[in-house]
Write an enzyme that holds these catalytic residues in place. Structure first.
Site, PDB file in Angstrom:
ATOM      1  N   ASN A  94      -1.965   0.351   6.652  1.00 43.34           N
ATOM      2  CA  ASN A  94      -1.487  -0.892   7.256  1.00 43.34           C
ATOM      3  C   ASN A  94      -0.587  -1.717   6.329  1.00 43.34           C
ATOM      4  OD1 ASN A  94      -3.488  -1.808   5.576  1.00 43.34           O
ATOM      5  ND2 ASN A  94      -4.555  -3.030   7.104  1.00 43.34           N
ATOM      6  N   LYS A 119       0.825  -1.218   0.000  1.00 46.48           N
ATOM      7  CA  LYS A 119       0.000   0.000   0.000  1.00 46.48           C
ATOM      8  C   LYS A 119       0.862   1.273   0.000  1.00 46.48           C
ATOM      9  CE  LYS A 119      -3.917  -2.199   2.301  1.00 46.48           C
ATOM     10  NZ  LYS A 119      -4.948  -2.041   3.361  1.00 46.48           N
ATOM     11  N   TYR A 122     -12.436  -1.491  -3.348  1.00 42.89           N
ATOM     12  CA  TYR A 122     -12.960  -1.653  -1.983  1.00 42.89           C
ATOM     13  C   TYR A 122     -14.475  -1.472  -1.916  1.00 42.89           C
ATOM     14  CZ  TYR A 122      -8.366  -2.055   0.212  1.00 42.89           C
ATOM     15  OH  TYR A 122      -7.134  -2.509   0.634  1.00 42.89           O
ATOM     16  N   HIS A 177      -2.214  -5.465   1.733  1.00 40.65           N
ATOM     17  CA  HIS A 177      -3.531  -6.117   1.637  1.00 40.65           C
ATOM     18  C   HIS A 177      -3.334  -7.591   1.320  1.00 40.65           C
ATOM     19  CE1 HIS A 177      -7.665  -6.916   0.326  1.00 40.65           C
ATOM     20  NE2 HIS A 177      -7.138  -7.503  -0.729  1.00 40.65           N
ATOM     21  N   GLU A 213      -9.969 -10.222  -7.297  1.00 38.52           N
ATOM     22  CA  GLU A 213      -8.974  -9.160  -7.094  1.00 38.52           C
ATOM     23  C   GLU A 213      -7.804  -9.292  -8.075  1.00 38.52           C
ATOM     24  OE1 GLU A 213     -10.062  -8.676  -2.342  1.00 38.52           O
ATOM     25  OE2 GLU A 213      -8.027  -9.251  -2.924  1.00 38.52           O
TER      26      GLU A 213
HETATM   27  P1  CMP Z   1      -7.475  -4.330   4.048  1.00 40.92           P
HETATM   28  O1  CMP Z   1      -7.142  -5.655   4.618  1.00 40.92           O
HETATM   29  O2  CMP Z   1      -6.882  -3.966   2.736  1.00 40.92           O
HETATM   30  O3  CMP Z   1      -9.079  -4.198   3.926  1.00 40.92           O
HETATM   31  C1  CMP Z   1      -9.807  -3.015   4.167  1.00 40.92           C
HETATM   32  C2  CMP Z   1      -8.962  -1.853   4.551  1.00 40.92           C
HETATM   33  O4  CMP Z   1      -9.631  -0.757   5.145  1.00 40.92           O
HETATM   34  C3  CMP Z   1      -7.970  -2.292   5.629  1.00 40.92           C
HETATM   35  O5  CMP Z   1      -7.030  -3.186   5.106  1.00 40.92           O
HETATM   36  C4  CMP Z   1      -7.442  -0.929   6.091  1.00 40.92           C
HETATM   37  O6  CMP Z   1      -6.469  -0.402   5.201  1.00 40.92           O
HETATM   38  C5  CMP Z   1      -8.692  -0.043   5.967  1.00 40.92           C
HETATM   39  N1  CMP Z   1      -9.314   0.291   7.261  1.00 40.92           N
HETATM   40  C6  CMP Z   1      -9.344   1.530   7.790  1.00 40.92           C
HETATM   41  N2  CMP Z   1      -9.987   1.536   8.958  1.00 40.92           N
HETATM   42  C7  CMP Z   1     -10.385   0.264   9.193  1.00 40.92           C
HETATM   43  C8  CMP Z   1     -11.097  -0.348  10.266  1.00 40.92           C
HETATM   44  N3  CMP Z   1     -11.546   0.333  11.320  1.00 40.92           N
HETATM   45  N4  CMP Z   1     -11.310  -1.680  10.179  1.00 40.92           N
HETATM   46  C9  CMP Z   1     -10.871  -2.393   9.105  1.00 40.92           C
HETATM   47  N5  CMP Z   1     -10.196  -1.834   8.062  1.00 40.92           N
HETATM   48  C10 CMP Z   1      -9.949  -0.522   8.110  1.00 40.92           C
END
Ligand code: CMP
Length: 139
Positions: free
Chosen positions: A113, A10, A50, A116, A127
């Site tokens: 984070n 990311k 998303y 993904h 995806e």
């Molecule tokens: P990802 O696993 O890519 O899937 C959804 C993404 O939303 C997650 O990683 C984070 O980058 C983002 N995100 C932001 N806030 C939240 C939250 N509270 N809970 C889960 N995902 C979040």
């Protein structure tokens, strides 16, 4: 063909210069890179990727963040790819991620984070097709 998962390094991790270390971590764990590119998503494309989260309170911020800079999507092949990769990256919230996981090592926050990973084989197929045509896969 072995099972596969779709990952995205990311914008926070790309901007911080962690791409090389993260790919090394993934390959060392036994995943084979079948497709990979460096690209930047438009907000529309990030919103599409998303779409499943469109009702969540964090959706607009997530779309803005995921289109804020370059990302590195990859298709990764391995037996039990989806589950093994989710173990390798750790919990969504880096504060809750296990020691040694990619998110524990490189993520900044629950949103930024670092990486993904697909949550099911069906979503891995969707995806992977979102980012790569059949012509972009390498054996
Ligand atoms: P990802 O696993 O890519 O899937 C959804 C993404 O939303 C997650 O990683 C984070 O980058 C983002 N995100 C932001 N806030 C939240 C939250 N509270 N809970 C889960 N995902 C979040």
């Amino acid at each position: 063909m072995k099972p596969y998962t779709l990952t995205i390094i990311k914008p926070d991790a790309v901007a911080a210069g962690h791409v090389g270390k993260i790919i090394d971590h993934i390959v060392s764990a036994g995943f084979k890179v079948r497709a990979m590119k460096l690209m930047r998503l438009t907000p529309e494309q990030a919103g599409m990727f998303y779409y499943i989260h469109r009702e969540r309170p964090f959706y607009n911020d997530l779309v803005r963040y995921m289109s804020s800079g370059p990302v590195v999507p990859m298709v990764l092949e391995k037996d039990n790819a989806v589950a093994d990769f989710r173990t390798l990256i750790g919990a969504t919230d880096p504060a809750k991620a296990a020691e040694g996981t990619i998110r524990k090592l490189y993520a900044q926050s629950i949103e930024a984070n670092a990486i993904h990973g697909s949550d099911s084989d069906d979503n891995a197929k969707l995806e992977a097709a979102f980012f790569f045509s059949a012509l972009e896969w390498v054996d």
